[in-house]
Motif scaffolding. Structure first.
Motif, PDB file in Angstrom:
ATOM      1  N   ALA A 603      54.416 133.943 115.651  1.00  0.00           N
ATOM      2  CA  ALA A 603      55.843 133.992 115.321  1.00  0.00           C
ATOM      3  C   ALA A 603      56.545 135.078 116.135  1.00  0.00           C
ATOM      4  O   ALA A 603      57.637 134.856 116.689  1.00  0.00           O
ATOM      5  CB  ALA A 603      56.020 134.240 113.829  1.00  0.00           C
ATOM      6  N   ALA A 604      55.908 136.252 116.235  1.00  0.00           N
ATOM      7  CA  ALA A 604      56.505 137.354 116.997  1.00  0.00           C
ATOM      8  C   ALA A 604      56.577 137.018 118.481  1.00  0.00           C
ATOM      9  O   ALA A 604      57.597 137.284 119.144  1.00  0.00           O
ATOM     10  CB  ALA A 604      55.692 138.631 116.777  1.00  0.00           C
ATOM     11  N   ALA A 605      55.504 136.442 119.023  1.00  0.00           N
ATOM     12  CA  ALA A 605      55.485 136.097 120.449  1.00  0.00           C
ATOM     13  C   ALA A 605      56.519 135.023 120.759  1.00  0.00           C
ATOM     14  O   ALA A 605      57.213 135.090 121.785  1.00  0.00           O
ATOM     15  CB  ALA A 605      54.088 135.630 120.848  1.00  0.00           C
ATOM     16  N   SER A 606      56.635 134.036 119.885  1.00  0.00           N
ATOM     17  CA  SER A 606      57.617 132.972 120.108  1.00  0.00           C
ATOM     18  C   SER A 606      59.032 133.536 120.096  1.00  0.00           C
ATOM     19  O   SER A 606      59.880 133.160 120.921  1.00  0.00           O
ATOM     20  CB  SER A 606      57.474 131.893 119.033  1.00  0.00           C
ATOM     21  N   LEU A 607      59.287 134.442 119.158  1.00  0.00           N
ATOM     22  CA  LEU A 607      60.609 135.063 119.073  1.00  0.00           C
ATOM     23  C   LEU A 607      60.893 135.899 120.317  1.00  0.00           C
ATOM     24  O   LEU A 607      61.993 135.856 120.874  1.00  0.00           O
ATOM     25  CB  LEU A 607      60.688 135.924 117.814  1.00  0.00           C
ATOM     26  N   ALA A 608      59.878 136.644 120.781  1.00  0.00           N
ATOM     27  CA  ALA A 608      60.063 137.479 121.969  1.00  0.00           C
ATOM     28  C   ALA A 608      60.354 136.626 123.197  1.00  0.00           C
ATOM     29  O   ALA A 608      61.248 136.944 123.994  1.00  0.00           O
ATOM     30  CB  ALA A 608      58.815 138.336 122.190  1.00  0.00           C
ATOM     31  N   LEU A 609      59.611 135.564 123.358  1.00  0.00           N
ATOM     32  CA  LEU A 609      59.841 134.692 124.507  1.00  0.00           C
ATOM     33  C   LEU A 609      61.200 134.011 124.415  1.00  0.00           C
ATOM     34  O   LEU A 609      61.889 133.821 125.421  1.00  0.00           O
ATOM     35  CB  LEU A 609      58.730 133.647 124.595  1.00  0.00           C
ATOM     36  N   ARG A 610      61.573 133.646 123.207  1.00  0.00           N
ATOM     37  CA  ARG A 610      62.852 132.971 123.014  1.00  0.00           C
ATOM     38  C   ARG A 610      64.014 133.888 123.341  1.00  0.00           C
ATOM     39  O   ARG A 610      65.033 133.453 123.903  1.00  0.00           O
ATOM     40  CB  ARG A 610      62.954 132.491 121.564  1.00  0.00           C
ATOM     41  N   ARG A 611      63.851 135.160 123.019  1.00  0.00           N
ATOM     42  CA  ARG A 611      64.910 136.142 123.255  1.00  0.00           C
ATOM     43  C   ARG A 611      64.837 136.756 124.637  1.00  0.00           C
ATOM     44  O   ARG A 611      65.656 137.604 124.985  1.00  0.00           O
ATOM     45  CB  ARG A 611      64.843 137.249 122.193  1.00  0.00           C
ATOM     46  N   GLY A 612      63.845 136.346 125.430  1.00  0.00           N
ATOM     47  CA  GLY A 612      63.750 136.846 126.798  1.00  0.00           C
ATOM     48  C   GLY A 612      63.288 138.272 126.909  1.00  0.00           C
ATOM     49  O   GLY A 612      63.671 138.988 127.842  1.00  0.00           O
ATOM     50  N   VAL A 613      62.470 138.737 125.953  1.00  0.00           N
ATOM     51  CA  VAL A 613      61.955 140.105 125.995  1.00  0.00           C
ATOM     52  C   VAL A 613      61.090 140.275 127.238  1.00  0.00           C
ATOM     53  O   VAL A 613      60.228 139.447 127.542  1.00  0.00           O
ATOM     54  CB  VAL A 613      61.137 140.413 124.728  1.00  0.00           C
ATOM     55  N   GLN A 614      61.326 141.360 127.986  1.00  0.00           N
ATOM     56  CA  GLN A 614      60.569 141.629 129.204  1.00  0.00           C
ATOM     57  C   GLN A 614      59.237 142.279 128.847  1.00  0.00           C
ATOM     58  O   GLN A 614      59.188 143.439 128.464  1.00  0.00           O
ATOM     59  CB  GLN A 614      61.376 142.555 130.126  1.00  0.00           C
ATOM     60  N   LEU A 615      58.156 141.511 128.986  1.00  0.00           N
ATOM     61  CA  LEU A 615      56.836 142.018 128.613  1.00  0.00           C
ATOM     62  C   LEU A 615      55.926 142.219 129.815  1.00  0.00           C
ATOM     63  O   LEU A 615      54.849 142.788 129.679  1.00  0.00           O
ATOM     64  CB  LEU A 615      56.159 141.028 127.651  1.00  0.00           C
ATOM     65  N   ASP A 616      56.334 141.744 130.963  1.00  0.00           N
ATOM     66  CA  ASP A 616      55.405 141.677 132.085  1.00  0.00           C
ATOM     67  C   ASP A 616      54.965 143.045 132.592  1.00  0.00           C
ATOM     68  O   ASP A 616      53.925 143.164 133.232  1.00  0.00           O
ATOM     69  CB  ASP A 616      56.035 140.892 133.240  1.00  0.00           C
ATOM     70  N   LYS A 617      55.736 144.069 132.327  1.00  0.00           N
ATOM     71  CA  LYS A 617      55.340 145.385 132.788  1.00  0.00           C
ATOM     72  C   LYS A 617      54.401 146.071 131.812  1.00  0.00           C
ATOM     73  O   LYS A 617      53.915 147.161 132.077  1.00  0.00           O
ATOM     74  CB  LYS A 617      56.585 146.254 133.011  1.00  0.00           C
ATOM     75  N   ARG A 618      54.178 145.467 130.679  1.00  0.00           N
ATOM     76  CA  ARG A 618      53.256 146.006 129.680  1.00  0.00           C
ATOM     77  C   ARG A 618      51.886 145.361 129.860  1.00  0.00           C
ATOM     78  O   ARG A 618      51.728 144.353 130.539  1.00  0.00           O
ATOM     79  CB  ARG A 618      53.787 145.699 128.281  1.00  0.00           C
ATOM     80  N   ARG A 619      50.891 145.978 129.182  1.00  0.00           N
ATOM     81  CA  ARG A 619      49.553 145.381 129.234  1.00  0.00           C
ATOM     82  C   ARG A 619      49.589 143.987 128.614  1.00  0.00           C
ATOM     83  O   ARG A 619      48.947 143.067 129.077  1.00  0.00           O
ATOM     84  CB  ARG A 619      48.542 146.268 128.506  1.00  0.00           C
ATOM     85  N   ILE A 620      50.335 143.843 127.512  1.00  0.00           N
ATOM     86  CA  ILE A 620      50.486 142.523 126.904  1.00  0.00           C
ATOM     87  C   ILE A 620      51.720 141.860 127.501  1.00  0.00           C
ATOM     88  O   ILE A 620      52.836 142.330 127.344  1.00  0.00           O
ATOM     89  CB  ILE A 620      50.596 142.615 125.370  1.00  0.00           C
TER      90      ILE A 620
END
Length: 741
Positions: A603-620
């Motif tokens: 649920a958290a990952a889907s929400l993050a992707l939907r909102r365009g959260v920038q995760l690529d610079k993190r380990r996850i």
């Protein structure tokens, strides 16, 4: 900041980049190349490291399963069934089981190849093996069970591209006391799980070849998936669940290909036909071949004959119908057995026992019995004539009124207006009178199905109904199992509903009359497809008939994930060698927690992707979200398919039915916990996030090892005081009152 709104220009640029990437990937697919991601993320050093860990997993898995494989040296739990069935294959003796034959065939083959001669009777749990060679059959099952952690390791490695996730999964399965115990004995479960995991691994490997269509590896993994599907279904019908999983994955794959506008309809047709061949036609051919071998090997009469039709039995050497000869037409004065045409309907049977008080009239029981027995014999008489006739006897014809006298007890087949024991809208059938003397309720009219008045009754071939003259009902085998007072035989009633069904149709099987000429019955042998269909109908009805008996413990599906109660494999008291099937509590509860965590994280990952959260610079990053959604989603679907259907089943259930689902739960645990640990840098800065990651991994592996050390006596045997005694090896470890060790 972690996220910001994306402008329209950025959306257009991102769309163009993705379109360019897709075109490049398709071009490489057409030239047989793979992208760097689909080759795997490992450098040669990482690939070498993964190989070393894989060999370590193999070593740990085989050592934990093969340790003390000869202990205890007596029959444990269901070894009494499947060891005996392996012996039947060695002796070529026909038997009946509710499961398809592959697992028992392999057990018998393993015993034969390791020197077992098939002479041990496997009468009951606790019987000593003594000088009989049983290690080969146990060793074979343990070897297949030992493949489960390596298969799971490779599957999770493919899905997640993470060594840590693969190692967590392998550790969970390698050190689970339940998986160890169920793999160490002569059972179908390790064989079934071997093929299930083989099918899942092959499917995942095949998915990784999507950009190299029709290459040698692509064909190899497609065909191997089909082979494993036929193997899983050939062991137990539970294999249908993994077939459904592969089918849904294939449908999704084909739907994706259909949406690829760069792929011509001709190429899509090739993809479709190749999957039809590899995943439908090939498994179906192999599955039918398993039964063909089964029928060829088991060609001698045995304890399973009575479950099958008279025509089926005529092909078995030693059966009284094999190459037999008997009078062709039914006559007065004949001694006969009458078999119901409902599959597993049984023989018309009676015995000295009476119906109990409150169950109709307290007269002699009449039942249907699935085995050949002297109490299945009946004499055919005219209504008022029980004496033998001089000269050639008269033949029974369609429309004749007859009286059937039970040969052993001399009571007549009888019915009246009392209600039947179980089927309340039907009438009770009893044995009444003595030495042929009775009343008008003993008279039955013979009706040849599809016949006319005057037609003769042909042995084996005529479908016959018996209409009760006094009440107008028809003799009927309900298929319902009577309680213990009826010796758990099948209920026979007189049905007021006269529609022709197999339940109300009978055939004359044995026919003894020395005054009539005999004919050969060899012409009645059925074709292969007929016996294949009949075998499946018998197995399906046998499965549905496995109901809980009085005072028998029936495990509930909700018990299984929480490890509520195990199974005694061997021993009960302090003086016996005790083995108890119970999952490692730490591992099973970790799996349960991980299921909940997975839902929250998705649920958290889907929400993050939907909102365009920038995760690529993190380990996850997005890769981990994709693994969680796609790889984890596939495993969650596998768990649901292998677990939820048990809530709809009316048959008796046992704890060990959960183990195929537990495999998927354990693989999902590996992916979930790895992703959770990788997310440490979302709330901590380096190097603290790195320390938390490594510390969490170390604690997890230590907890698994420590719990295995505590609970390993469950698998490898316990002697002496029970768990409630402070001197017991399991003192203080009975964490739930429902555990019985």
């Amino acid at each position: 900041s972690l996220h910001r709104p994306i402008s329209n220009k950025e959306c257009v640029a991102q769309y163009k980049d993705e379109s360019s990437m897709l075109r490049s990937r398709r071009d490489k697919m057409n030239t047989g190349e793979q992208t760097q991601h689909d080759q795997g993320i490992y450098s040669p050093n990482n690939e070498a490291q993964s190989t070393v860990f894989f060999l370590l997993v193999v070593l740990l898995s085989f050592s934990t399963r093969l340790y003390k494989i000869m202990e205890p040296p007596h029959v444990c739990w269901d070894e009494t069934h499947f060891g005996k069935m392996g012996s039947y294959y060695i002796n070529r003796t026909f038997f009946f089981d509710v499961h398809p034959p592959l697992g028992k065939m392999l057990i018998g083959l393993a015993g034969y190849m390791t020197g077992y001669d098939g002479t041990y009777p496997f009468l009951k749990p606790g019987d000593k093996y003594e000088h009989h060679n049983y290690w080969g059959m146990r060793g074979f099952c343990a070897s297949l069970g030992s493949c489960l952690p390596p298969f799971a390791y490779l599957t999770v490695l493919e899905l997640s591209q993470s060594l840590t996730a693969a190692l967590i999964t392998a550790a969970v399965l390698a050190f689970d006391t339940g998986c160890i115990t169920i793999s160490q004995y002569i059972l179908l479960d390790p064989i079934l799980m071997f093929f299930i995991m083989g099918a899942v691994l092959s499917m995942v490997k095949f998915n990784r070849q999507r950009y190299r269509p029709f290459s040698a590896p692509w064909w190899f993994w497609l065909v191997l998936t089909g082979v494993n599907l036929s193997g899983a279904l050939g062991v137990k019908f539970v294999g249908l669940f993994v077939i459904l999983l592969v089918g849904l994955n294939t449908a999704r794959d084909l739907w994706s290909l259909l949406g690829d506008l760069h792929l011509s309809l001709m190429d899509f047709g090739k993809h479709l036909l190749s999957r039809v061949f590899g995943l439908i036609l090939l498994p179906l051919f192999l599955y039918v071949t398993i039964f063909a071998v089964h029928f060829v090997v088991l060609n001698k009469s045995g304890p399973g004959d009575g479950f099958f039709s008279s025509a089926f039995q005529s092909r078995l050497i030693g059966n009284n119908l094999h190459n037999a000869s008997m009078p062709e037409y039914l006559a007065y004065g004949s001694v006969i057995t009458v078999k119901n045409l409902r599959i597993a309907g049984g023989y018309l049977h009676s015995h000295w026992h009476l119906y109990p008080e409150g169950v109709g009239a307290k007269q002699q029981q009449v039942t249907a019995y699935l085995h050949k027995d002297y109490n299945n014999m009946w004499l055919v008489h005219r209504p008022n004539d029980s004496d033998a006739q001089s000269g050639e006897p008269d033949l029974v014809r369609h429309g004749d009124i007859i009286r059937l006298e039970h040969k052993e007890t001399t009571r007549n087949l009888h019915s009246h207006l009392h209600e039947a024991p179980l089927t309340k809208k039907h009438f009770q059938v009893t044995g009444y009178g003595i030495n042929g003397t009775g009343d008008p309720n003993d008279l039955w009219q013979v009706e040849v199905c599809g016949g006319q008045k005057g037609n003769l009754v042909k042995v084996l071939r005529s479908k016959v109904r018996f209409l009760h003259r006094a009440t107008g009902c028809v003799l009927y085998s309900s298929g319902k199992t009577l309680p213990k007072w009826g010796w758990e035989q099948v209920e026979v009633t007189c049905s007021p509903y006269l529609k022709e069904t197999p339940n109300s149709q009978w055939n004359i099987e044995d026919h003894i009359n020395t005054k009539l000429p005999n004919i050969s019955l060899s012409v009645l042998k059925p074709h292969f497809l007929e016996i294949l269909l009949e075998s499946h109908i018998v197995m399906i009805r046998g499965n549905s008939g496995l109901k809980p008996k009085d005072n028998e413990m029936n495990s509930k599906p909700w018990h299984w994930p929480i490890n509520y109660q195990g199974l005694r494999f061997s021993g009960v008291n302090e003086t016996e060698y005790r083995v108890y099937l119970l999952g490692n509590p730490v591992i099973w509860w970790l799996n349960l927690v991980s299921l909940g965590l997975y839902v929250v994280m998705v649920a958290a990952a889907s929400l993050a992707l939907r909102r365009g959260v920038q995760l690529d610079k993190r380990r996850i990053g997005r890769k981990h979200c994709r693994v969680l959604l796609e790889g984890g989603g596939l495993l969650l679907l596998g768990w649901l398919l292998h677990y939820v259907p048990f809530y709809t089943m009316g048959r008796i259930l046992y704890y060990h039915h959960y183990f195929p689902a537990m495999l998927f739960s354990s693989m999902l645990t590996g992916i979930t916990l790895d992703t959770l640990l990788q997310s440490a840098d979302l709330w901590l800065r380096p190097p603290y996030s790195h320390w938390l990651l490594r510390g969490g991994q170390a604690m997890l592996f230590l907890a698994i090892l420590d719990s295995f050390y505590m609970f390993h006596p469950l698998s490898y045997g316990m002697r002496g005081p029970l768990a409630h005694d402070p001197d017991s090896t399991m003192a203080g470890l009975k964490w739930m009152d429902s555990w019985e060790f």
